[in-house]
Design a protein around this motif. Structure first.
Motif, PDB file in Angstrom:
ATOM      1  N   GLY A  13     -23.552  26.277  56.073  1.00  0.00           N
ATOM      2  CA  GLY A  13     -22.942  25.420  55.067  1.00  0.00           C
ATOM      3  C   GLY A  13     -23.730  25.338  53.778  1.00  0.00           C
ATOM      4  N   HIS A  14     -25.039  25.633  53.854  1.00  0.00           N
ATOM      5  CA  HIS A  14     -25.874  25.632  52.665  1.00  0.00           C
ATOM      6  C   HIS A  14     -25.946  27.015  52.018  1.00  0.00           C
ATOM      7  CE1 HIS A  14     -27.954  21.846  54.332  1.00  0.00           C
ATOM      8  NE2 HIS A  14     -27.247  21.507  53.279  1.00  0.00           N
ATOM      9  N   VAL A  15     -25.209  27.966  52.569  1.00  0.00           N
ATOM     10  CA  VAL A  15     -25.206  29.328  52.023  1.00  0.00           C
ATOM     11  C   VAL A  15     -23.820  29.728  51.528  1.00  0.00           C
ATOM     12  CG1 VAL A  15     -25.821  31.734  52.488  1.00  0.00           C
ATOM     13  CG2 VAL A  15     -26.994  29.914  53.717  1.00  0.00           C
ATOM     14  N   THR A  16     -22.789  29.271  52.236  1.00  0.00           N
ATOM     15  CA  THR A  16     -21.416  29.685  51.946  1.00  0.00           C
ATOM     16  C   THR A  16     -21.009  29.495  50.481  1.00  0.00           C
ATOM     17  OG1 THR A  16     -20.756  29.214  54.226  1.00  0.00           O
ATOM     18  CG2 THR A  16     -19.007  29.347  52.586  1.00  0.00           C
ATOM     19  N   LEU A  28     -20.051  38.522  35.671  1.00  0.00           N
ATOM     20  CA  LEU A  28     -20.557  37.976  34.415  1.00  0.00           C
ATOM     21  C   LEU A  28     -21.866  38.640  33.975  1.00  0.00           C
ATOM     22  CD1 LEU A  28     -19.818  34.171  34.978  1.00  0.00           C
ATOM     23  CD2 LEU A  28     -18.627  35.732  33.427  1.00  0.00           C
ATOM     24  N   GLY A  29     -22.322  39.610  34.771  1.00  0.00           N
ATOM     25  CA  GLY A  29     -23.504  40.371  34.376  1.00  0.00           C
ATOM     26  C   GLY A  29     -24.829  39.759  34.787  1.00  0.00           C
ATOM     27  N   PHE A  30     -24.821  38.836  35.737  1.00  0.00           N
ATOM     28  CA  PHE A  30     -26.059  38.242  36.203  1.00  0.00           C
ATOM     29  C   PHE A  30     -26.751  39.140  37.226  1.00  0.00           C
ATOM     30  CE2 PHE A  30     -24.372  34.283  34.479  1.00  0.00           C
ATOM     31  CZ  PHE A  30     -25.523  33.603  34.090  1.00  0.00           C
ATOM     32  N   ASP A  31     -28.058  39.237  37.122  1.00  0.00           N
ATOM     33  CA  ASP A  31     -28.884  39.838  38.156  1.00  0.00           C
ATOM     34  C   ASP A  31     -29.218  38.719  39.136  1.00  0.00           C
ATOM     35  OD1 ASP A  31     -30.616  41.469  39.616  1.00  0.00           O
ATOM     36  OD2 ASP A  31     -32.333  41.003  38.318  1.00  0.00           O
ATOM     37  N   VAL A  32     -28.696  38.812  40.346  1.00  0.00           N
ATOM     38  CA  VAL A  32     -28.789  37.712  41.313  1.00  0.00           C
ATOM     39  C   VAL A  32     -29.933  37.948  42.295  1.00  0.00           C
ATOM     40  CG1 VAL A  32     -27.575  36.377  43.068  1.00  0.00           C
ATOM     41  CG2 VAL A  32     -26.294  37.353  41.142  1.00  0.00           C
ATOM     42  N   HIS A  33     -30.803  36.951  42.445  1.00  0.00           N
ATOM     43  CA  HIS A  33     -31.850  36.948  43.462  1.00  0.00           C
ATOM     44  C   HIS A  33     -31.694  35.696  44.310  1.00  0.00           C
ATOM     45  CE1 HIS A  33     -34.680  40.205  42.007  1.00  0.00           C
ATOM     46  NE2 HIS A  33     -33.813  40.124  41.021  1.00  0.00           N
ATOM     47  N   LYS A  43     -31.126  34.258  55.406  1.00  0.00           N
ATOM     48  CA  LYS A  43     -31.716  35.590  55.235  1.00  0.00           C
ATOM     49  C   LYS A  43     -30.723  36.671  55.663  1.00  0.00           C
ATOM     50  CE  LYS A  43     -35.998  38.127  56.147  1.00  0.00           C
ATOM     51  NZ  LYS A  43     -35.480  39.453  56.554  1.00  0.00           N
ATOM     52  N   THR A  44     -30.144  36.504  56.833  1.00  0.00           N
ATOM     53  CA  THR A  44     -29.179  37.492  57.342  1.00  0.00           C
ATOM     54  C   THR A  44     -27.931  37.545  56.477  1.00  0.00           C
ATOM     55  OG1 THR A  44     -29.954  37.118  59.599  1.00  0.00           O
ATOM     56  CG2 THR A  44     -27.805  38.162  59.338  1.00  0.00           C
ATOM     57  N   LEU A  45     -27.386  36.371  56.138  1.00  0.00           N
ATOM     58  CA  LEU A  45     -26.146  36.323  55.374  1.00  0.00           C
ATOM     59  C   LEU A  45     -26.298  36.942  53.987  1.00  0.00           C
ATOM     60  CD1 LEU A  45     -24.910  32.731  56.308  1.00  0.00           C
ATOM     61  CD2 LEU A  45     -23.988  34.903  57.117  1.00  0.00           C
ATOM     62  N   ILE A  46     -27.440  36.703  53.349  1.00  0.00           N
ATOM     63  CA  ILE A  46     -27.652  37.203  51.991  1.00  0.00           C
ATOM     64  C   ILE A  46     -28.019  38.688  51.993  1.00  0.00           C
ATOM     65  CG2 ILE A  46     -29.110  37.004  49.940  1.00  0.00           C
ATOM     66  CD1 ILE A  46     -26.966  34.827  50.238  1.00  0.00           C
ATOM     67  N   GLU A  47     -28.887  39.087  52.887  1.00  0.00           N
ATOM     68  CA  GLU A  47     -29.281  40.502  52.929  1.00  0.00           C
ATOM     69  C   GLU A  47     -28.102  41.396  53.280  1.00  0.00           C
ATOM     70  OE1 GLU A  47     -34.067  40.382  53.837  1.00  0.00           O
ATOM     71  OE2 GLU A  47     -32.694  40.681  55.527  1.00  0.00           O
ATOM     72  N   TYR A  53     -33.761  39.417  48.439  1.00  0.00           N
ATOM     73  CA  TYR A  53     -34.077  38.168  49.141  1.00  0.00           C
ATOM     74  C   TYR A  53     -35.588  37.956  49.168  1.00  0.00           C
ATOM     75  CZ  TYR A  53     -33.984  34.509  52.699  1.00  0.00           C
ATOM     76  OH  TYR A  53     -34.128  33.306  53.369  1.00  0.00           O
ATOM     77  N   HIS A  54     -36.007  36.728  48.878  1.00  0.00           N
ATOM     78  CA  HIS A  54     -37.425  36.390  48.850  1.00  0.00           C
ATOM     79  C   HIS A  54     -37.667  35.208  49.787  1.00  0.00           C
ATOM     80  CE1 HIS A  54     -37.561  38.804  45.102  1.00  0.00           C
ATOM     81  NE2 HIS A  54     -36.420  38.190  44.824  1.00  0.00           N
TER      82      HIS A  54
END
Length: 355
Positions: A13-16, A28-33, A43-47, A53-54
């Motif tokens: 719920g804190h990632v969705t 919009l041209g953002f480099d997302v980290h 970690k799993t959901l984002i990777e 991912y950091h």
């Protein structure tokens, strides 16, 4: 190129909501980290989405007595140092936080680097992590208008919750094939979130014989909550957790049983899905789900069943009532003024970046 750091973790719920924003940020041209915990579900959901991912040290912020309360503050302090160095290195134009204990060091790191930050609070009242972070944030987005009274006036912005576009585009045929269901009986979906809802799982399985006489059941029971002895029952399909398939499962669902976390209820409202809400009781939470459910019940969107009153008989009665009155519930949801928060949040991000 503009750069944004997203953060949020502990539960799906804190990632969705962050996942909902990513495709639009790309356009919009953002480099997302992304900054999250070392081994959290984020970690799993984002990777899986190919986003850099950091991981940082994090400690859970507990309201109850626990020996870990003695050591976790040091993990938070360590995480704050790591986040500060990361943000100094990444040089983002802005930080967006969805909440969860891992976000406190990130918001603090943004403040120390003079990077503007936005917090999103989904629930009726701010959670502990967000409460700690709010003094260091530039703006705080909310889902409910009622939340504004709990926030500094110069920071609060009513935006709504970001909803994934793919969740609105489910394929019924794929959903039926995935669950091996037919079109003869209505489909009941129970979702307990990424961590599951053990009490609801137990009562639902006790009521299984009665449920399967009228419905087919998709049971999202949470990690380590599968029951092998139930795998071959016709009309019953269980999963620990689903991600990409969720839109297809929602597409076939006639009634949904759920906790009342802000993200899932916002999605149910957007999809106009008749549902039964069983909020986490006050004894197991800070009471935010109770407030969320009460608001939805007041507007006629939801049937609310308190966990204390949940039995096989009452849960079946709740499902039957919602199914029989599904047109009435859908009509109420059709009159909702709630909207997908994506465009509002993107406008706010743009405003702060350009400012």
């Amino acid at each position: 190129m503009k750069r944004i750091v997203l953060t949020g973790g502990g539960t799906a719920g804190h990632v969705t909501p962050n996942l909902a924003l990513i495709p639009h940020l790309d356009k919009l041209g953002f480099d997302v980290h992304y900054i999250g915990s070392y081994n959290g579900i984020e970690k799993t959901l984002i990777e899986d989405k190919g986003i850099p991912y950091h991981g940082i040290s994090s400690g859970k912020l507990r309201r109850y007595k626990d020996l870990k309360n003695l050591s976790d503050p040091f993990r938070v302090i360590k995480g704050a140092g790591q986040a500060t160095k990361l943000i100094r290195k990444l040089k983002p134009d802005i930080v967006f936080s969805k909440g969860g204990f891992v976000t406190v060091p990130v918001i603090l790191g943004a403040k120390l680097n003079r990077v503007p930050s936005i917090i999103h609070e989904s629930d009726m009242t701010p959670g502990l992590a967000n409460k700690i972070s709010i003094p260091f944030a530039t703006k705080v987005c909310t889902t409910f208008a009622e939340t504004l009274q709990h926030l500094p006036e110069n920071k609060a912005v009513l935006t709504g919750t970001p909803i994934r576009e793919d969740i609105l585009q489910g394929d019924k045929e794929k959903g039926l094939q995935l669950c091996k269901f037919n079109k003869d009986k209505p489909v009941l979906l129970m979702t307990g979130g990424s961590l599951g809802a053990v009490r609801i799982n137990d009562v639902l399985r006790e009521a299984l014989d009665g449920i399967l006489k009228k419905y087919q059941l998709v049971h999202l029971c949470g990690k380590n909550n599968l029951k092998k002895e139930l795998e071959d029952i016709s009309g019953y399909k269980q999963f620990e957790y689903v991600s990409d398939e969720m839109s297809d499962i929602l597409a076939i669902s006639d009634v949904v049983i759920s906790r009342s976390g802000a993200n899932i209820i916002s999605e149910l409202l957007a999809l106009k899905k008749p549902h039964v809400l069983i909020p986490l009781p006050a004894s197991a939470s800070r009471g935010d789900q109770i407030l969320n459910a009460a608001s939805f019940e007041k507007h006629g969107y939801s049937y609310v069943l308190d966990e204390e009153n949940m039995t096989p008989k009452t849960i079946l009665k709740a499902v039957d009532t919602v199914y029989e009155k599904r047109t009435e519930y859908i009509n109420h949801m059709n009159h909702s003024k709630s909207s997908n928060g994506i465009s509002n949040i993107l406008n706010l991000i743009d405003e702060l970046v350009n400012k």
